[in-house]
Design a protein around this motif. Structure first.
Motif, PDB file in Angstrom:
ATOM      1  N   ILE A   6       0.861  -1.177   0.000  1.00  0.00           N
ATOM      2  CA  ILE A   6       0.000   0.000   0.000  1.00  0.00           C
ATOM      3  C   ILE A   6       0.900   1.230   0.000  1.00  0.00           C
ATOM      4  CG2 ILE A   6      -1.772   1.291   1.265  1.00  0.00           C
ATOM      5  CD1 ILE A   6      -2.779  -1.429   0.280  1.00  0.00           C
ATOM      6  N   GLU A   7       0.526   2.222  -0.769  1.00  0.00           N
ATOM      7  CA  GLU A   7       1.319   3.435  -0.899  1.00  0.00           C
ATOM      8  C   GLU A   7       0.444   4.650  -0.581  1.00  0.00           C
ATOM      9  OE1 GLU A   7       4.128   5.084  -4.438  1.00  0.00           O
ATOM     10  OE2 GLU A   7       2.208   4.244  -5.047  1.00  0.00           O
ATOM     11  N   THR A   8       0.920   5.524   0.306  1.00  0.00           N
ATOM     12  CA  THR A   8       0.270   6.803   0.572  1.00  0.00           C
ATOM     13  C   THR A   8       1.164   7.860  -0.046  1.00  0.00           C
ATOM     14  OG1 THR A   8      -0.768   6.006   2.608  1.00  0.00           O
ATOM     15  CG2 THR A   8      -0.517   8.392   2.384  1.00  0.00           C
ATOM     16  N   TYR A   9       0.607   8.708  -0.894  1.00  0.00           N
ATOM     17  CA  TYR A   9       1.411   9.637  -1.684  1.00  0.00           C
ATOM     18  C   TYR A   9       0.644  10.922  -1.980  1.00  0.00           C
ATOM     19  CZ  TYR A   9      -1.469   7.945  -5.544  1.00  0.00           C
ATOM     20  OH  TYR A   9      -2.529   7.643  -6.353  1.00  0.00           O
ATOM     21  N   SER A  17      -4.162   7.207  -1.348  1.00  0.00           N
ATOM     22  CA  SER A  17      -3.657   5.873  -1.006  1.00  0.00           C
ATOM     23  C   SER A  17      -4.072   4.909  -2.101  1.00  0.00           C
ATOM     24  CB  SER A  17      -4.228   5.401   0.336  1.00  0.00           C
ATOM     25  OG  SER A  17      -3.721   6.181   1.387  1.00  0.00           O
ATOM     26  N   ARG A  18      -3.144   3.995  -2.445  1.00  0.00           N
ATOM     27  CA  ARG A  18      -3.429   3.001  -3.477  1.00  0.00           C
ATOM     28  C   ARG A  18      -2.582   1.749  -3.250  1.00  0.00           C
ATOM     29  NH1 ARG A  18      -0.355   5.764  -8.606  1.00  0.00           N
ATOM     30  NH2 ARG A  18       1.750   5.543  -7.777  1.00  0.00           N
ATOM     31  N   ALA A  25      -6.153   5.375  -7.184  1.00  0.00           N
ATOM     32  CA  ALA A  25      -6.182   5.411  -5.722  1.00  0.00           C
ATOM     33  C   ALA A  25      -7.516   4.863  -5.204  1.00  0.00           C
ATOM     34  CB  ALA A  25      -6.000   6.839  -5.234  1.00  0.00           C
ATOM     35  N   PHE A  26      -7.474   4.152  -4.069  1.00  0.00           N
ATOM     36  CA  PHE A  26      -8.721   3.679  -3.465  1.00  0.00           C
ATOM     37  C   PHE A  26      -9.254   4.691  -2.455  1.00  0.00           C
ATOM     38  CE2 PHE A  26      -5.398   1.519  -0.904  1.00  0.00           C
ATOM     39  CZ  PHE A  26      -5.724   1.947   0.373  1.00  0.00           C
ATOM     40  N   SER A  27      -8.440   5.692  -2.102  1.00  0.00           N
ATOM     41  CA  SER A  27      -8.871   6.748  -1.183  1.00  0.00           C
ATOM     42  C   SER A  27      -8.171   8.037  -1.576  1.00  0.00           C
ATOM     43  CB  SER A  27      -8.517   6.360   0.252  1.00  0.00           C
ATOM     44  OG  SER A  27      -8.921   7.372   1.155  1.00  0.00           O
ATOM     45  N   VAL A  28      -8.941   9.137  -1.636  1.00  0.00           N
ATOM     46  CA  VAL A  28      -8.411  10.428  -2.066  1.00  0.00           C
ATOM     47  C   VAL A  28      -8.910  11.515  -1.127  1.00  0.00           C
ATOM     48  CG1 VAL A  28      -8.387  12.133  -3.951  1.00  0.00           C
ATOM     49  CG2 VAL A  28      -8.420   9.699  -4.485  1.00  0.00           C
ATOM     50  N   GLY A  29      -8.030  12.472  -0.810  1.00  0.00           N
ATOM     51  CA  GLY A  29      -8.432  13.654  -0.060  1.00  0.00           C
ATOM     52  C   GLY A  29      -8.123  13.596   1.420  1.00  0.00           C
ATOM     53  N   GLY A  30      -8.363  14.711   2.070  1.00  0.00           N
ATOM     54  CA  GLY A  30      -8.078  14.821   3.489  1.00  0.00           C
ATOM     55  C   GLY A  30      -6.624  15.182   3.726  1.00  0.00           C
TER      56      GLY A  30
END
Length: 74
Positions: A6-9, A17-18, A25-30
């Protein structure tokens, strides 16, 4: 077959995060901290490594939640 890390970028002025095998990405924002928490939870669930990149794209931190190839010595 090994599961991808998993990569947070940071990309396009957003933290994401993807899974490394995916372009999307499976999660975007914040905030970075929010995406780190999301990435950490996914890495723990998948029992894989979590790479946390700095805003400039370099690796700032890595955490392993699965089969660590270099476990701590005791």
């Amino acid at each position: 077959m090994t599961k991808p890390s998993i990569e947070t970028y940071y990309e396009n002025n957003q933290w994401k995060s993807r899974r490394q095998s995916s372009e999307r990405a499976f999660s975007v924002g914040g905030t970075k901290a929010e995406q780190q928490a999301t990435g950490r939870a996914a890495a723990q669930k998948d029992r894989v490594e979590h790479l946390i990149k700095k805003q400039d794209g370099t690796i700032g931190e890595r955490n392993s939640y699965g089969n660590d190839p270099n476990p701590p010595r005791g």
